[in-house]
Design an enzyme around this catalytic site. Structure first.
Site, short mmCIF file in Angstrom:
data_model
loop_
_atom_site.label_atom_id
_atom_site.label_comp_id
_atom_site.label_asym_id
_atom_site.label_seq_id
_atom_site.Cartn_x
_atom_site.Cartn_y
_atom_site.Cartn_z
N ASP A 29 -10.14 31.60 46.32
CA ASP A 29 -10.88 32.84 46.16
C ASP A 29 -11.22 33.01 44.67
O ASP A 29 -10.38 32.80 43.80
CB ASP A 29 -10.05 34.03 46.66
CG ASP A 29 -10.90 35.27 46.86
OD1 ASP A 29 -11.10 35.67 48.01
OD2 ASP A 29 -11.38 35.84 45.85
N HIS A 99 -14.14 34.58 57.58
CA HIS A 99 -13.22 33.90 56.67
C HIS A 99 -11.81 34.47 56.83
O HIS A 99 -11.63 35.65 57.12
CB HIS A 99 -13.66 34.02 55.21
CG HIS A 99 -13.95 35.42 54.77
ND1 HIS A 99 -15.13 36.06 55.05
CD2 HIS A 99 -13.21 36.31 54.06
CE1 HIS A 99 -15.11 37.28 54.54
NE2 HIS A 99 -13.95 37.46 53.94
#
Ligand code: AMP
Ligand code: ZN
Length: 113
Positions: A29, A99
């Protein structure tokens, strides 16, 4: 292509990719909330959980399996981690491509939301 995650899959924008196969791809991320914060996504563009058909449900198993393997690789399998999927506006979903977050490496808050 407007979808930022599809652009990562296509190699059009960079990402720190840790794993990929025919079905899923996993990368760090860009704005981590913990020492380990990975995203595991299907290569197929599915906007959110609510768009997932019954025939596509096995994708969730593939994503969980990938997350579990990566948790081992990141050394957080024993200490523990959280898998989370946000869905829709009030679910806090910002990127409209399904996701799963894998978060760990520190003590997480006990509550969601
Ligand atoms: P969500 O709020 O569940 O939709 O999560 C979207 C996540 O995608 C956030 O944690 C963002 O930091 C992350 N993100 C957005 N753009 C990128 C990018 N280009 N590379 C990696 N992570 C990203
Ligand atoms: Zn997409």
């Amino acid at each position: 292509m407007d979808c930022i995650f599809c652009q990562i899959i296509a190699g059009e924008i960079p990402a720190d990719i840790l794993y990929q196969d025919e079905v899923v791809i996993a990368f760090r991320d860009i704005n981590p909330v913990a020492p380990v914060h990975l995203l595991i996504i299907p290569k197929k563009h599915i906007p959110s959980l609510t768009h997932l058909s019954k025939a596509e449900l096995s994708l969730i198993g593939d994503m969980v399996n990938t997350a579990n393997q990566l948790a081992k690789r990141e050394g957080i399998s024993k200490s523990g981690y959280r898998l989370a999927i946000s869905c829709g506006e009030q679910g806090g979903q910002e990127v409209p491509h399904l996701h799963m977050h894998l978060v760990g490496g520190r003590q997480l808050a006990p509550t969601l939301g």
